[in-house]
Write an enzyme that holds these catalytic residues in place. Structure first.
Site, PDB file in Angstrom:
ATOM      1  CG  ASN A 145      -0.155  -0.150   2.509  1.00  0.00           C
ATOM      2  OD1 ASN A 145       0.601   0.733   2.857  1.00  0.00           O
ATOM      3  ND2 ASN A 145      -0.320  -1.279   3.205  1.00  0.00           N
ATOM      4  CG  ASP A 176      -6.433  -5.833   5.895  1.00  0.00           C
ATOM      5  OD1 ASP A 176      -5.989  -5.912   7.058  1.00  0.00           O
ATOM      6  OD2 ASP A 176      -7.037  -4.828   5.462  1.00  0.00           O
ATOM      7  CE  LYS A 188       9.854 -11.202 -14.463  1.00  0.00           C
ATOM      8  NZ  LYS A 188      10.704 -10.532 -15.444  1.00  0.00           N
ATOM      9  CE  LYS A 213     -10.904  -0.865  10.500  1.00  0.00           C
ATOM     10  NZ  LYS A 213     -10.249  -0.099   9.448  1.00  0.00           N
TER      11      LYS A 213
HETATM   12  O1  PMT Z   1       2.766   5.982   6.695  1.00  0.00           O
HETATM   13  P1  PMT Z   1       2.145   7.290   6.222  1.00  0.00           P
HETATM   14  O2  PMT Z   1       2.406   7.531   4.750  1.00  0.00           O
HETATM   15  O3  PMT Z   1       2.558   8.446   7.074  1.00  0.00           O
HETATM   16  O4  PMT Z   1       0.571   7.145   6.327  1.00  0.00           O
HETATM   17  C1  PMT Z   1      -0.045   7.106   7.585  1.00  0.00           C
HETATM   18  C2  PMT Z   1      -1.154   6.039   7.638  1.00  0.00           C
HETATM   19  C3  PMT Z   1      -2.278   6.417   6.688  1.00  0.00           C
HETATM   20  C4  PMT Z   1      -0.598   4.668   7.232  1.00  0.00           C
HETATM   21  C5  PMT Z   1      -1.648   6.008   9.133  1.00  0.00           C
HETATM   22  O5  PMT Z   1      -2.165   7.267   9.472  1.00  0.00           O
HETATM   23  C6  PMT Z   1      -2.724   4.950   9.318  1.00  0.00           C
HETATM   24  O6  PMT Z   1      -3.903   5.192   9.152  1.00  0.00           O
HETATM   25  N1  PMT Z   1      -2.301   3.701   9.711  1.00  0.00           N
HETATM   26  C7  PMT Z   1      -3.189   2.547   9.832  1.00  0.00           C
HETATM   27  C8  PMT Z   1      -3.393   1.907   8.486  1.00  0.00           C
HETATM   28  C9  PMT Z   1      -4.255   0.671   8.565  1.00  0.00           C
HETATM   29  O7  PMT Z   1      -3.775  -0.409   8.315  1.00  0.00           O
HETATM   30  O8  PMT Z   1      -5.474   0.903   8.988  1.00  0.00           O
HETATM   31  P2  PMT Z   1      -6.600  -0.298   9.163  1.00  0.00           P
HETATM   32  O9  PMT Z   1      -7.840   0.455   9.436  1.00  0.00           O
HETATM   33  O10 PMT Z   1      -6.557  -1.213   8.010  1.00  0.00           O
HETATM   34  O11 PMT Z   1      -6.130  -1.096  10.441  1.00  0.00           O
HETATM   35  C10 PMT Z   1      -6.559  -0.782  11.751  1.00  0.00           C
HETATM   36  C11 PMT Z   1      -5.441  -1.029  12.746  1.00  0.00           C
HETATM   37  O12 PMT Z   1      -5.142  -2.438  12.803  1.00  0.00           O
HETATM   38  C12 PMT Z   1      -4.133  -0.344  12.423  1.00  0.00           C
HETATM   39  O13 PMT Z   1      -3.593   0.141  13.619  1.00  0.00           O
HETATM   40  C13 PMT Z   1      -3.280  -1.448  11.822  1.00  0.00           C
HETATM   41  O14 PMT Z   1      -1.882  -1.242  12.111  1.00  0.00           O
HETATM   42  C14 PMT Z   1      -3.799  -2.685  12.531  1.00  0.00           C
HETATM   43  N2  PMT Z   1      -3.726  -3.910  11.703  1.00  0.00           N
HETATM   44  C15 PMT Z   1      -4.421  -4.003  10.547  1.00  0.00           C
HETATM   45  C16 PMT Z   1      -4.384  -5.175   9.820  1.00  0.00           C
HETATM   46  C17 PMT Z   1      -3.618  -6.253  10.287  1.00  0.00           C
HETATM   47  N3  PMT Z   1      -3.537  -7.381   9.595  1.00  0.00           N
HETATM   48  N4  PMT Z   1      -2.942  -6.129  11.428  1.00  0.00           N
HETATM   49  C18 PMT Z   1      -2.983  -4.985  12.156  1.00  0.00           C
HETATM   50  O15 PMT Z   1      -2.349  -4.900  13.206  1.00  0.00           O
END
Ligand code: PMT
Length: 400
Positions: free
Chosen positions: A208, A277, A287, A335
């Site tokens: 991403n 995810d 490859k 969440k």
């Molecule tokens: O890195 P930058 O360019 O500065 O951008 C910042 C950001 C947009 C990445 C940051 O502000 C942000 O929003 N980070 C969380 C991104 C994310 O994965 O969001 P989510 O809504 O999909 O996940 C929710 C939470 O669960 C997050 O804290 C994530 O780290 C965690 N997660 C998600 C999926 C997974 N498999 N394991 C996790 O631990």
């Protein structure tokens, strides 16, 4: 952090004076009120007018200049400083301070100040290694002066070795750190940052747009506020903040392993990383060749690291981020509850100036007790400050 802080920048005569100009620019940009004192020799390298123009304040050069003395006075300069910095500090200046000499405006002001003093030496490597210089530097450190050591490299005099002034950004970070209250001293904080990369074959991956800026800003500010910071980061181009220990990882599985290994010894986890995810269910060892017109990737779920931390929670403060493109508050609240968090930082990543790869962010803070706070658009460093203010309060309430 430097807004409204009064800094006296003492400049002595060495080729590195030009770097003090760049440092001045960084300090004023950050909102500091900078007053310059230049020695006679420093003026041989860069004219005072350059410093005056960039600081917006008159440059102080003479102990016996009646106008300067009437307007400011060497004691007034020493008194008004929140921080005194000497950049570059020559062997001569350091020697004079160590001997208690005060024969010009700079040495007099340093002797008169009660503020912390940061000395950033720069000199020829043989001068730096001279035992007399080393004794002086050690003595000043013992007296409570802060020394930011020179770095190794090729020096203007042609020698290669230690004696080079650190980059202005490094000095700037040291200044920020010295002016930051240490309200997180003794707190172990684990921060995750950046994207994860899930390999499809040896040359391709699913990922991403995360740059790591948000997580790195949190790590930097937490360290400056006195926390012991462990940063677990996916691939980024960023420099690890000074004083922060970083474990680089690539995939979500690697991030999970690193985070779980340190979870038990952690007071606070802040998960700013954008964890993929899904990962490829059948990673190809070679490859993949383009044969058919269409190709379907078979993806499988990655572990949800934060949800797992939430289940295993044993007193830790857990902060998650929610990257959303719609129904920001509803998704974030879900969440927060599902992952058993204390705070979730919600950002709509489609808002201009928010989310991925920007220097700013626009966030809402959702708390476990139902409070919701909306922060205006601000730098990611300021978001980090605001978030850590809340974390510090929770940590205090928990009795540290
Ligand atoms: O890195 P930058 O360019 O500065 O951008 C910042 C950001 C947009 C990445 C940051 O502000 C942000 O929003 N980070 C969380 C991104 C994310 O994965 O969001 P989510 O809504 O999909 O996940 C929710 C939470 O669960 C997050 O804290 C994530 O780290 C965690 N997660 C998600 C999926 C997974 N498999 N394991 C996790 O631990």
């Amino acid at each position: 952090m430097l807004q409204g802080k009064s800094i006296v920048l003492g400049v002595s005569g060495g080729i590195a004076v030009y770097k003090a100009v760049e440092l001045l620019r960084l300090l004023t940009k950050a909102g500091a009120d900078v007053h310059i004192i230049m020695t006679k020799n420093a003026q041989e390298f860069v004219a005072p007018l350059t410093f005056q123009t960039l600081s917006g304040n008159p440059v102080n050069t003479d102990l016996f200049n009646l106008y300067q003395e009437q307007e400011i006075g060497h004691i007034a300069l020493a008194d008004r400083a929140d921080l005194f910095i000497l950049v570059p500090a020559t062997a001569n200046l350091i020697g004079k301070i160590a001997q208690g000499l005060a024969d010009d405006l700079l040495t007099t002001s340093v002797m008169a100040t009660k503020s912390p003093v940061l000395i950033v030496p720069a000199m020829n490597t043989n001068m730096y290694e001279n035992p007399i210089y080393q004794r002086n530097e050690k003595y000043l450190a013992e007296q409570g002066y802060h020394i930011l050591e020179p770095v190794s490299g090729s020096l203007a005099c042609g020698w290669n070795g230690k004696g080079k002034l650190p980059d202005p950004e490094v000095i700037f970070t040291a200044v920020e750190s010295m002016l930051t209250p240490k309200d997180l001293l003794g707190c172990q904080i684990l921060v995750t940052a950046g994207p994860t990369r899930e390999e499809i074959d040896p040359v391709r991956y699913v990922s991403n747009y995360s740059s790591g800026k948000m997580g790195f800003a949190i790590a930097k500010v937490a360290q400056q506020r006195g926390a012991q910071v462990l940063l677990v980061s996916g691939p980024t181009c960023l420099t690890v903040p000074v004083g922060v220990h970083c474990i680089p990882v690539c995939s979500a599985e690697e991030m999970r392993a690193a985070v779980l290994e340190h979870y038990d010894n952690t007071d606070v986890v802040i998960k700013a990383a954008a964890v993929a995810d899904y990962r490829s269910a059948d990673r190809s060892v070679q490859k993949m060749k383009k044969t058919a017109d269409r190709l379907s990737l078979n993806l499988e779920r990655n572990p949800d690291i934060l949800a797992e931390l939430g289940q295993k929670k044993a007193g830790q403060i857990l902060v998650g981020f929610a990257a959303e493109t719609e129904r920001l508050l509803a998704h974030a609240a879900e969440k927060l509850e599902k992952k058993n968090l204390d705070i979730i930082v919600a950002n709509n990543v489609t808002d201009p100036g928010a989310g991925f790869d920007t220097d700013t962010n626009i966030v809402r803070l959702l708390h476990a007790d139902g409070r919701v706070e909306s922060l205006e658009k601000m730098s990611k460093q300021m978001v980090a400050q605001q978030l850590l203010n809340r974390v510090a309060m929770l940590w205090k309430v928990k009795g540290r």
